[in-house]
Every structure is written in C-alpha cells, then in structure tokens.
Design a protein around this motif. Structure first.
Motif, PDB file in Angstrom:
ATOM      1  N   UNK A  20       0.743  -1.092  -0.060  1.00  0.00           N
ATOM      2  CA  UNK A  20       0.127   0.015  -0.184  1.00  0.00           C
ATOM      3  C   UNK A  20       0.789   1.366   0.125  1.00  0.00           C
ATOM      4  N   UNK A  21       1.802   1.287   0.729  1.00  0.00           N
ATOM      5  CA  UNK A  21       2.753   2.433   0.883  1.00  0.00           C
ATOM      6  C   UNK A  21       3.715   2.673  -0.669  1.00  0.00           C
ATOM      7  N   UNK A  22       4.243   1.613  -0.996  1.00  0.00           N
ATOM      8  CA  UNK A  22       4.665   1.698  -2.207  1.00  0.00           C
ATOM      9  C   UNK A  22       3.654   2.372  -3.315  1.00  0.00           C
ATOM     10  N   UNK A  23       2.379   1.882  -3.335  1.00  0.00           N
ATOM     11  CA  UNK A  23       1.461   2.293  -4.513  1.00  0.00           C
ATOM     12  C   UNK A  23       0.967   3.722  -4.296  1.00  0.00           C
ATOM     13  N   UNK A  24       0.890   4.237  -2.875  1.00  0.00           N
ATOM     14  CA  UNK A  24       0.728   5.432  -2.515  1.00  0.00           C
ATOM     15  C   UNK A  24       1.690   6.373  -2.999  1.00  0.00           C
ATOM     16  N   UNK A  25       3.019   6.097  -3.103  1.00  0.00           N
ATOM     17  CA  UNK A  25       3.806   6.674  -3.395  1.00  0.00           C
ATOM     18  C   UNK A  25       4.181   6.782  -5.043  1.00  0.00           C
ATOM     19  N   UNK A  26       3.271   6.046  -5.612  1.00  0.00           N
ATOM     20  CA  UNK A  26       3.556   5.831  -7.092  1.00  0.00           C
ATOM     21  C   UNK A  26       4.792   4.986  -7.472  1.00  0.00           C
ATOM     22  N   UNK A 192     -13.778   4.445   3.325  1.00  0.00           N
ATOM     23  CA  UNK A 192     -12.991   5.378   2.817  1.00  0.00           C
ATOM     24  C   UNK A 192     -11.787   4.941   2.371  1.00  0.00           C
ATOM     25  N   UNK A 193     -11.028   4.072   3.215  1.00  0.00           N
ATOM     26  CA  UNK A 193      -9.902   3.399   2.704  1.00  0.00           C
ATOM     27  C   UNK A 193      -9.988   2.765   1.618  1.00  0.00           C
ATOM     28  N   UNK A 194     -11.170   1.946   1.421  1.00  0.00           N
ATOM     29  CA  UNK A 194     -11.415   0.804   0.261  1.00  0.00           C
ATOM     30  C   UNK A 194     -11.537   1.477  -1.060  1.00  0.00           C
ATOM     31  N   UNK A 195     -11.962   2.854  -0.838  1.00  0.00           N
ATOM     32  CA  UNK A 195     -12.092   3.821  -2.117  1.00  0.00           C
ATOM     33  C   UNK A 195     -10.671   4.200  -2.783  1.00  0.00           C
ATOM     34  N   UNK A 196      -9.727   3.804  -1.950  1.00  0.00           N
ATOM     35  CA  UNK A 196      -8.135   4.076  -2.604  1.00  0.00           C
ATOM     36  C   UNK A 196      -7.601   3.002  -3.423  1.00  0.00           C
ATOM     37  N   UNK A 197      -7.091   3.291  -4.531  1.00  0.00           N
ATOM     38  CA  UNK A 197      -6.675   2.103  -5.360  1.00  0.00           C
ATOM     39  C   UNK A 197      -5.517   1.565  -4.765  1.00  0.00           C
ATOM     40  N   UNK A 198      -4.732   2.215  -3.858  1.00  0.00           N
ATOM     41  CA  UNK A 198      -3.845   1.243  -3.322  1.00  0.00           C
ATOM     42  C   UNK A 198      -4.431   0.265  -2.296  1.00  0.00           C
ATOM     43  N   UNK A 199      -5.264   0.555  -1.384  1.00  0.00           N
ATOM     44  CA  UNK A 199      -5.795  -0.299  -0.813  1.00  0.00           C
ATOM     45  C   UNK A 199      -6.857  -1.651  -1.348  1.00  0.00           C
ATOM     46  N   UNK A 200      -7.494  -0.933  -2.352  1.00  0.00           N
ATOM     47  CA  UNK A 200      -8.536  -1.817  -3.014  1.00  0.00           C
ATOM     48  C   UNK A 200      -7.695  -2.829  -3.920  1.00  0.00           C
ATOM     49  N   UNK A 201      -6.482  -2.591  -4.580  1.00  0.00           N
ATOM     50  CA  UNK A 201      -5.793  -3.409  -5.178  1.00  0.00           C
ATOM     51  C   UNK A 201      -5.183  -4.583  -4.327  1.00  0.00           C
ATOM     52  N   UNK A 202      -4.591  -3.974  -3.232  1.00  0.00           N
ATOM     53  CA  UNK A 202      -4.030  -5.068  -2.281  1.00  0.00           C
ATOM     54  C   UNK A 202      -4.894  -5.933  -1.620  1.00  0.00           C
ATOM     55  N   UNK A 203      -6.191  -5.414  -1.386  1.00  0.00           N
ATOM     56  CA  UNK A 203      -7.188  -6.302  -0.664  1.00  0.00           C
ATOM     57  C   UNK A 203      -7.677  -7.235  -1.822  1.00  0.00           C
ATOM     58  N   UNK A 204      -7.724  -6.885  -3.097  1.00  0.00           N
ATOM     59  CA  UNK A 204      -8.123  -8.139  -4.123  1.00  0.00           C
ATOM     60  C   UNK A 204      -6.937  -8.920  -4.211  1.00  0.00           C
TER      61      UNK A 204
END
Length: 263
Positions: A20-26, A192-204
């Motif tokens: 999630x951190x790496x994805x948030x950082x792009x 709110x967290x699940x609307x973030x791409x970083x979280x949603x992708x990791x959760x999937x």
C-alpha cells in the motif's frame, strides 16, 4: 535502474502495508512469494537478504531491507513524496504506537482464527472456544481503534497515511473472518480506505490468494509439507488463549516451525 522487488505473500498483512505504501508513493515494483517459504525451506536471494526467512523483504538495487516497519521507514526515506508520516514528533509517535499494537496483538488474533477456521488446527468445542476468544479480542481492539480515530477521517490526521496503512490490512483480515468493525466511525473509515486504489488493489490480491490457500494449504499442513511459523506474539496468543494442545500437536506432527536460526 531495475524496479524494487518485494518478497511477500498476498495474505501477509505486513507485506500488505508495504505494498500500500509503495502504491501510494507511485513506486512501480515487482513482487512474489519466495519458493519454499511455507515449507521452511526457502533459500536463494530471499534468505541472503533476510536471514530470518520471513516476508516481507525488500530488495532495491544493492539495498536489502527486512521487517515491515523498517521497510516502511525505508520507503518513506527513499521516496519522500508524498509524505506518509504525519508532521511532528508527537503525531509520528502516535501512529507508530498504533502500528505496534496492530503488528503484535491484532495480527495474532486474525492469525489464530486462520489456524482454526482455515487450517483446522482445533475442532469441536476447543476450536469454537479459540475462535470466540479471538472474536472477543478483535472487538476490544476495534473499540480501542474507534477511540484512537475519534471524529477524524483518518488515523494519520488530515490525510490518509502511515497510521491508516498500519491499520487497514489487519481490520480487513478480521472482516474476512466474520469480525467486522461495529463502531460507526471505524466502519466509515474502512469504507473510505477501500475507495483508494492502493488499498483496493492490495485487498483484491489478498482475497484471490485466500481462495487458493484455503483449497491447497490444509492438506499440505496435514502432510507436514507446509509448516506455519509460530513466532513471538502468535505463539503467545495460542498459549494464552487456550491452544496449548494445538501447539503440542503441531510439534508432534512436525507441521509448525519457529523462526529461522541466524548463522
């Protein structure tokens, strides 16, 4: 320069934090599950990078980093924008204390539920009692999280960040075992967290891996081909929650293991 590589398992909440951190950082990165991890026989560049043979482990060029929290620190230092840590010593200490609770007490409860509900370590009244204990513990921890969050949108302060990343993989894990948040603020935060791409992708990715693990790993545990690591807080949870016989049975069957010896 090659992309960073994260040795991980999609079901590891510790690895999920780093992804999630790496994805948030792009930050573009590659990742994969080390060969031989579940059998306690991992090797190669993974063990060369992490003598504990535990995921996650990050390889970034010539740099090798293990332990999810140390990896988070490295990610924050290596790719400082956007910042995930809040500003100020007190705020940073606060989210790191939340992370410590999640990494130790919260993770142990969801790990214990997996041991019983997915891997069948205990059945009948003993298994039911262990699961009931874990669910009660999660409820207490979620109440604590509700108080930590208060009326804020994010654990991190004004924006999503370190504190939220430290919490969301573990809460999602509990949801998967039928122990969702009950507090309205925590439920709204999770949405709110699940609307973030970083979280949603990791959760999937975790959801897809869970189906595979549930189908393949219980048999491998029964045969001794797969050995679950009973380390520190996990072992403590099982022992103090009524699972002493689970530990003894696993030792007798040879299908649990402890941390790797560092040589």
């Amino acid at each position: 320069m090659s992309k960073p590589y994260l040795h991980e398992h999609p079901l590891s909440p510790y690895a999920q934090k780093n992804k999630i951190a790496l994805r948030e950082k792009g930050v573009a990165f590659d990742c994969g599950v080390p060969s031989g991890l579940g059998a306690g026989g991992a090797g190669g560049d993974f063990v060369a990078a992490n003598p504990r043979a535990e995921v996650p482990t990050l390889i970034d060029g010539d740099v090798r980093v293990f332990d999810s929290t140390i990896i988070q620190d490295y990610i924050e230092d290596r790719w400082p924008i956007p910042a995930l840590l809040p500003a100020g010593a007190a705020a940073r200490a606060r989210v790191r204390m939340i992370e410590e609770v999640m990494d130790t007490q919260y993770e142990a409860t969801t790990w214990g539920m997996m041991e019983v509900k997915v891997f069948g370590r205990a059945t009948g009244p003993v298994g039911e009692a262990l699961v009931a204990t874990a669910i009660a513990q999660v409820a207490g921890l979620n109440d604590w999280l509700e108080r930590q969050l208060g009326d804020a949108d994010w654990f991190n302060g004004d924006a999503f960040g370190w504190g939220d990343i430290a919490v969301v993989p573990f809460v999602l894990g509990a949801v998967g075992f039928g122990a969702p948040p009950q507090g309205e603020n925590l439920k709204a935060w999770l949405a709110r967290c699940m609307k973030r791409d970083s979280v949603a992708q990791t959760a999937a990715e975790a959801h897809a891996a869970a189906a595979v693990v549930a189908k393949t790993v219980p048999g491998a545990i029964a045969s001794g081909a797969f050995k679950r690591e009973y380390r520190d807080h996990r072992l403590e949870w099982m022992m103090r929650s009524g699972g002493v016989d689970v530990v003894l049975a696993g030792l007798a069957a040879g299908n649990i293991r402890f941390g790797a010896e560092i040589k």
